[in-house]
Motif scaffolding. Structure first.
Motif, PDB file in Angstrom:
ATOM      1  N   ASP A  65       0.947  -1.276  -0.001  1.00 54.78           N
ATOM      2  CA  ASP A  65       0.082  -0.059   0.076  1.00 54.78           C
ATOM      3  C   ASP A  65       0.831   1.271   0.049  1.00 54.78           C
ATOM      4  N   ALA A  66       0.229   2.476  -0.614  1.00 49.83           N
ATOM      5  CA  ALA A  66       0.925   3.517  -0.483  1.00 49.83           C
ATOM      6  C   ALA A  66       1.507   4.248   0.747  1.00 49.83           C
ATOM      7  N   THR A  67       0.793   3.881   1.764  1.00 50.60           N
ATOM      8  CA  THR A  67       1.393   4.552   3.095  1.00 50.60           C
ATOM      9  C   THR A  67       2.527   3.774   3.572  1.00 50.60           C
ATOM     10  N   THR A  68       2.576   2.630   3.405  1.00 44.97           N
ATOM     11  CA  THR A  68       3.712   1.760   3.883  1.00 44.97           C
ATOM     12  C   THR A  68       4.970   2.185   2.902  1.00 44.97           C
ATOM     13  N   LEU A  69       4.668   2.116   1.609  1.00 40.17           N
ATOM     14  CA  LEU A  69       5.716   2.362   0.559  1.00 40.17           C
ATOM     15  C   LEU A  69       6.297   3.817   1.022  1.00 40.17           C
ATOM     16  N   LEU A  76       7.742  11.838   1.486  1.00 48.99           N
ATOM     17  CA  LEU A  76       6.590  12.345   2.000  1.00 48.99           C
ATOM     18  C   LEU A  76       5.287  11.931   1.074  1.00 48.99           C
ATOM     19  N   PRO A  77       4.075  11.497   1.689  1.00 45.64           N
ATOM     20  CA  PRO A  77       3.088  10.909   0.914  1.00 45.64           C
ATOM     21  C   PRO A  77       2.719  12.013  -0.260  1.00 45.64           C
ATOM     22  N   PRO A  78       2.703  13.317  -0.230  1.00 47.15           N
ATOM     23  CA  PRO A  78       2.218  13.991  -1.431  1.00 47.15           C
ATOM     24  C   PRO A  78       3.221  13.894  -2.685  1.00 47.15           C
ATOM     25  N   SER A  79       4.652  13.632  -2.207  1.00 48.16           N
ATOM     26  CA  SER A  79       5.634  13.625  -3.245  1.00 48.16           C
ATOM     27  C   SER A  79       5.351  12.240  -3.897  1.00 48.16           C
ATOM     28  N   LEU A  80       5.119  10.992  -2.925  1.00 50.81           N
ATOM     29  CA  LEU A  80       4.924   9.686  -3.354  1.00 50.81           C
ATOM     30  C   LEU A  80       3.830   9.747  -4.609  1.00 50.81           C
ATOM     31  N   THR A  81       2.674  10.383  -4.182  1.00 49.86           N
ATOM     32  CA  THR A  81       1.623  10.411  -4.941  1.00 49.86           C
ATOM     33  C   THR A  81       1.955  10.897  -6.461  1.00 49.86           C
ATOM     34  N   ARG A  82       2.668  11.965  -6.497  1.00 50.80           N
ATOM     35  CA  ARG A  82       3.181  12.464  -7.702  1.00 50.80           C
ATOM     36  C   ARG A  82       3.910  11.475  -8.494  1.00 50.80           C
ATOM     37  N   MET A  83       4.951  10.919  -7.703  1.00 57.96           N
ATOM     38  CA  MET A  83       5.856   9.974  -8.202  1.00 57.96           C
ATOM     39  C   MET A  83       5.347   8.784  -8.655  1.00 57.96           C
ATOM     40  N   LEU A  84       4.232   8.255  -7.982  1.00 57.37           N
ATOM     41  CA  LEU A  84       3.605   6.987  -8.525  1.00 57.37           C
ATOM     42  C   LEU A  84       2.885   7.249  -9.725  1.00 57.37           C
ATOM     43  N   LYS A  85       2.220   8.380 -10.009  1.00 56.52           N
ATOM     44  CA  LYS A  85       1.461   8.564 -11.200  1.00 56.52           C
ATOM     45  C   LYS A  85       2.641   8.729 -12.361  1.00 56.52           C
ATOM     46  N   ARG A 103     -10.236   2.905   0.392  1.00 53.52           N
ATOM     47  CA  ARG A 103      -9.564   4.001   0.441  1.00 53.52           C
ATOM     48  C   ARG A 103      -7.816   3.843   0.356  1.00 53.52           C
ATOM     49  N   ARG A 104      -7.494   2.620   0.287  1.00 49.68           N
ATOM     50  CA  ARG A 104      -6.054   2.095   0.115  1.00 49.68           C
ATOM     51  C   ARG A 104      -5.919   2.004  -1.361  1.00 49.68           C
ATOM     52  N   ARG A 105      -4.622   2.252  -1.485  1.00 47.05           N
ATOM     53  CA  ARG A 105      -4.019   2.132  -2.889  1.00 47.05           C
ATOM     54  C   ARG A 105      -2.838   1.081  -2.861  1.00 47.05           C
ATOM     55  N   LEU A 106      -3.111   0.120  -3.600  1.00 39.38           N
ATOM     56  CA  LEU A 106      -1.974  -0.700  -3.598  1.00 39.38           C
ATOM     57  C   LEU A 106      -1.236  -0.649  -4.926  1.00 39.38           C
ATOM     58  N   VAL A 107       0.155  -0.855  -4.760  1.00 38.70           N
ATOM     59  CA  VAL A 107       1.045  -0.645  -5.939  1.00 38.70           C
ATOM     60  C   VAL A 107       1.970  -1.674  -6.037  1.00 38.70           C
ATOM     61  N   SER A 108       2.201  -1.911  -7.274  1.00 40.35           N
ATOM     62  CA  SER A 108       3.057  -3.181  -7.672  1.00 40.35           C
ATOM     63  C   SER A 108       3.725  -3.027  -8.838  1.00 40.35           C
ATOM     64  N   LEU A 109       4.814  -3.646  -8.780  1.00 41.24           N
ATOM     65  CA  LEU A 109       5.624  -3.438 -10.092  1.00 41.24           C
ATOM     66  C   LEU A 109       5.160  -4.316 -11.344  1.00 41.24           C
ATOM     67  N   THR A 110       5.340  -3.544 -12.565  1.00 39.37           N
ATOM     68  CA  THR A 110       5.104  -4.181 -13.896  1.00 39.37           C
ATOM     69  C   THR A 110       5.988  -5.092 -14.342  1.00 39.37           C
ATOM     70  N   PRO A 111       5.833  -5.775 -15.386  1.00 35.54           N
ATOM     71  CA  PRO A 111       7.014  -6.469 -15.893  1.00 35.54           C
ATOM     72  C   PRO A 111       8.181  -5.563 -16.299  1.00 35.54           C
ATOM     73  N   GLU A 112       7.829  -4.158 -16.991  1.00 36.47           N
ATOM     74  CA  GLU A 112       8.871  -3.293 -17.226  1.00 36.47           C
ATOM     75  C   GLU A 112       9.453  -2.782 -16.123  1.00 36.47           C
ATOM     76  N   GLY A 113       8.837  -2.774 -14.903  1.00 37.99           N
ATOM     77  CA  GLY A 113       9.386  -2.198 -13.827  1.00 37.99           C
ATOM     78  C   GLY A 113      10.568  -3.373 -13.371  1.00 37.99           C
ATOM     79  N   PHE A 114      10.224  -4.454 -13.440  1.00 41.34           N
ATOM     80  CA  PHE A 114      11.202  -5.586 -13.053  1.00 41.34           C
ATOM     81  C   PHE A 114      12.376  -5.497 -14.111  1.00 41.34           C
ATOM     82  N   ASP A 115      12.074  -5.250 -15.338  1.00 49.31           N
ATOM     83  CA  ASP A 115      13.114  -5.097 -16.580  1.00 49.31           C
ATOM     84  C   ASP A 115      13.838  -3.983 -16.355  1.00 49.31           C
TER      85      ASP A 115
END
Length: 155
Positions: A65-69, A76-85, A103-115
């Motif tokens: 989740d974004a908070t844990t990340l 900072l959460p606002p910076s992370l939000t922009r970064m994740l976009k 309310r929670r957003r889950l984030v995961s890597l895509t195959p391109e992220g792993f690459d």
């Protein structure tokens, strides 16, 4: 007492330690010296230091989740939000709502992220090995141990 030890214990008239030898400043200068070696590799792949931290954490932790990340990446959460976009628009991460808590957003890597990690990691590993060779394994282990003890005591 040698010169460096004297400098460490020097204090100004008001009792404050000389800025250049305070723990926060020494840690910041050490971080900057380390990052100067890593930045060119990251920039060559059009990724920032913070983005690199995020995708590395996602690789190690999996879907998070974004908070844990934000906490794990010291972002900072606002910076992370922009970064994740940005990372999502580059197809490096995928975001979705948590099915059990909308309310929670889950984030995961895509195959391109792993690459991307696979492309960058060999260069980062070489730099990390050079630093370890400079310091020696014992000093590197000692620094990491001491800094982790410091973090636990300050927590």
């Amino acid at each position: 007492m040698n010169k460096s030890t004297q400098e460490i214990v020097e204090h100004s008239a008001d009792g404050l330690a000389n800025t250049r030898n305070t723990l926060p400043m020494v840690l910041l200068r050490a971080r900057e010296a380390l990052m100067e070696r890593l930045r060119p590799v990251l920039h060559a792949h059009e990724i920032t230091e913070q983005q690199w931290r995020v995708i590395r954490i996602l690789r190690e932790e999996g879907c998070t989740d974004a908070t844990t990340l934000a906490e794990m990446g010291c972002i900072l959460p606002p910076s992370l939000t922009r970064m994740l976009k940005n990372l999502e628009s580059r197809n490096l991460v995928m975001m979705e709502k948590d099915a059990s808590d909308g309310r929670r957003r889950l984030v995961s890597l895509t195959p391109e992220g792993f690459d991307l990690i696979e492309k960058i990691s060999p260069q980062i590993n070489v730099i990390n090995l050079e630093i370890e060779e400079m310091l020696g394994r014992s000093m590197m282990t000692g620094l990491l141990t001491d800094l982790n003890v410091l973090l636990k005591k300050l927590d």
